[in-house]
Design an enzyme around this catalytic site. Structure first.
Site, mmCIF file in Angstrom:
data_model
loop_
_atom_site.group_PDB
_atom_site.id
_atom_site.type_symbol
_atom_site.label_atom_id
_atom_site.label_comp_id
_atom_site.label_asym_id
_atom_site.label_seq_id
_atom_site.Cartn_x
_atom_site.Cartn_y
_atom_site.Cartn_z
ATOM 1 N N SER A 246 30.587 44.336 35.505
ATOM 2 C CA SER A 246 31.974 44.014 35.810
ATOM 3 C C SER A 246 31.981 42.730 36.629
ATOM 4 O O SER A 246 30.923 42.182 36.948
ATOM 5 C CB SER A 246 32.616 45.139 36.621
ATOM 6 O OG SER A 246 32.061 45.143 37.924
ATOM 7 N N LYS A 247 33.180 42.295 36.977
ATOM 8 C CA LYS A 247 33.319 41.041 37.725
ATOM 9 C C LYS A 247 32.536 41.074 39.044
ATOM 10 O O LYS A 247 32.174 40.037 39.575
ATOM 11 C CB LYS A 247 34.793 40.778 38.025
ATOM 12 C CG LYS A 247 35.500 40.156 36.841
ATOM 13 C CD LYS A 247 36.834 39.603 37.251
ATOM 14 C CE LYS A 247 37.563 39.042 36.051
ATOM 15 N NZ LYS A 247 38.992 39.244 36.145
ATOM 16 N N ARG A 248 32.328 42.271 39.545
ATOM 17 C CA ARG A 248 31.558 42.426 40.769
ATOM 18 C C ARG A 248 30.171 41.789 40.656
ATOM 19 O O ARG A 248 29.578 41.379 41.620
ATOM 20 C CB ARG A 248 31.377 43.925 41.042
ATOM 21 C CG ARG A 248 32.048 44.421 42.274
ATOM 22 C CD ARG A 248 31.878 45.914 42.482
ATOM 23 N NE ARG A 248 31.035 46.628 41.533
ATOM 24 C CZ ARG A 248 29.731 46.826 41.696
ATOM 25 N NH1 ARG A 248 29.129 46.351 42.744
ATOM 26 N NH2 ARG A 248 29.054 47.513 40.793
#
Ligand code: GLU
Length: 482
Positions: A246-248
């Site tokens: 994910s963007k994390r």
């Protein structure tokens, strides 16, 4: 053998995600490997979430990764009427029925079941067996008051998944799902089958988040007596912490990697290894090698790990394999390089030579340009550890100055002549002092004065690339070290 026809069918609701690009790539590689056809279908039926910008991002991303479709792009919305017609056709065939239930009441039932931690299933027994003629009459009288649902038969659906092997779903787990909503719009599972059949897709390779959709789609094919394509569900992509990507984890849009100086061929190589491997230790592969070696059998069912370090490593490998002229183009051309680095006085040859020297030592195009500038501009800072080490011996300063004088006198300033000068100075010093002075005592301080760094390309290649005047000037700065 039937010609392979595969497709990538993204929903344009954001950017081209690396997971989507990996799906596209596996389809594309398989089409190229088999001389088949690769199609692109934009699934824009969710009119609220689909945006022209997202469509553009997909098209741009696909182009950057050189995955051009073999037929014109199909926008799913253009087949909206056909999707609706298919719902009615299924109804005519007795494979679907109109559901006149009250959505409010169904919602309450769903909520109650969820609260009780039970699975809600629509009970269609009231409508399933109503004769078609009656259903149609009621539909005419109550427009907007019904949905159409697929009648799930008793039994099981099984398919041999290209990636996961045999998968079997008991129909008791499914309910009669809606194919046409009360607002008259067809659902995703229906539109996909309609389009895949229309586009004669014979292998559906997509992310494994779609596994639960596959039995529903197979049931639609069967109800229509259409040939069912093969299915393969690609493993999920995780970050190095084993959590779904994910963007994390950093950039997840393909376009971001382009901006970070990643070459498309490196990105393709990296994406290809997310869930596939050629079967030996080879990791660095050109697009042609990937096409040659790609196989469905070697797609791994286990989740793939997105390791950014590996992407950068692969990028470095591809940069060093790319002809320098092409690297210049990828950096926007000579004029662009001159403008961004403020080096209008440089010649094409000088720029080419500098990039040539650094390209085997960098991981991105940005790094390539910044390291090349070391050749073009006098260093502003010097590696502190290096200074301590190389100039601990007070004679190091004199060696740099002696080199500067000797270089200055050279008429031909080449790799050979500069190396000969340096080695001669080391020998003369050895003779004069009676101890062996290795050439390194000149080479290392010299590298530091020329570049500010302790490592880099071969010293004499650097000396020639930097040019006599600048070399002499940079070496004489050693005076200031006293
Ligand atoms: N449009 C779907 C998605 O973006 C993919 C549909 C499919 O590949 O069948 O997830």
């Amino acid at each position: 053998m039937q010609q392979v026809r595969v497709r990538f069918a993204p929903s344009p609701t954001g950017y081209l995600h690396v997971g989507g690009a990996r799906t596209a790539l596996f389809n594309w590689l398989w089409a190229r490997h088999t001389n088949g056809k690769f199609l692109l279908r934009i699934e824009d039926t969710d009119q609220l979430r689909s945006t022209p910008e997202a469509v553009e991002a997909i098209l741009v991303g696909m182009k950057w990764l050189q995955m051009e479709p073999d037929e014109p792009v199909l926008f799913q919305m253009t087949r909206h009427q056909e999707h609706i017609d298919l719902c009615y056709e299924l109804l005519e065939r007795g494979a679907a029925y109109a559901d006149f239930s009250d959505p409010e009441i169904e919602n309450q039932k769903r909520e109650a079941m969820t609260k009780a931690k039970l699975q809600y299933k629509f009970d269609g027994s009231m409508y399933r067996s109503i004769p078609i003629s009656e259903q149609k009459k009621r539909m005419e009288n109550e427009p907007g008051n019904f949905a159409i649902r697929l009648k799930i038969p008793e039994g099981k659906t099984q398919w041999n998944d290209i990636v996961h092997g045999s998968i079997e779903i008991n129909h008791a787990e499914l309910d009669d799902f809606v194919i046409l909503r009360r607002d008259g719009t067809p659902v995703y599972n229906l539109a996909v089958v309609s389009d895949d059949h229309f586009q004669q897709i014979n292998l559906v390779l997509r992310g494994d988040d779609h596994i639960s959709n596959t039995p529903k789609q197979i049931l639609i094919y069967q109800a229509m007596n259409w040939e069912v394509p093969k299915f393969g569900h690609l493993p999920m992509i995780l970050g190095t912490d084993k959590v779904k990507l994910s963007k994390r984890h950093g950039a997840t849009a393909v376009g971001d990697y382009q901006k970070l100086g990643i070459l498309p061929e490196a990105m393709i190589n990296f994406l290809a290894l997310l869930g596939w491997a050629p079967g030996d230790d080879t990791e660095v592969m050109s697009i042609d090698e990937l096409i040659n070696r790609f196989s469905l059998e070697r797609i791994n069912a286990k989740a793939a790990v997105f390791d950014l370090q590996k992407l950068y490593w692969l990028n470095g490998q591809h940069i060093s394999r790319t002809p320098t002229k092409q690297l210049i183009d990828k950096c926007g051309g000579i004029d662009q390089i001159k403008e961004t680095t403020g080096t209008s006085e440089l010649t094409v040859e000088q720029i080419t030579k500098s990039l040539e020297l650094w390209k085997t030592r960098v991981k991105t195009l940005d790094e390539l340009i910044s390291y090349a500038q070391i050749i073009w501009k006098d260093p502003l800072t010097y590696d502190q550890e290096g200074l301590k080490k190389q100039f601990q011996d007070p004679k190091a300063i004199n060696r740099c100055l002696a080199l500067a004088n000797a270089f200055e006198k050279l008429e031909t300033f080449t790799h050979e002549s500069t190396e000969a000068v340096l080695r001669k100075l080391a020998e003369e010093e050895s003779q004069a002092s009676g101890e062996t002075i290795p050439a390194g005592r000149y080479i290392h301080p010299c590298r530091l004065m020329l570049t500010g760094l302790t490592v880099g390309p071969g010293l004499f290649d650097l000396v020639v690339a930097i040019g006599k005047e600048a070399v002499v000037r940079r070496l004489r700065k050693a005076q200031q070290l006293t």
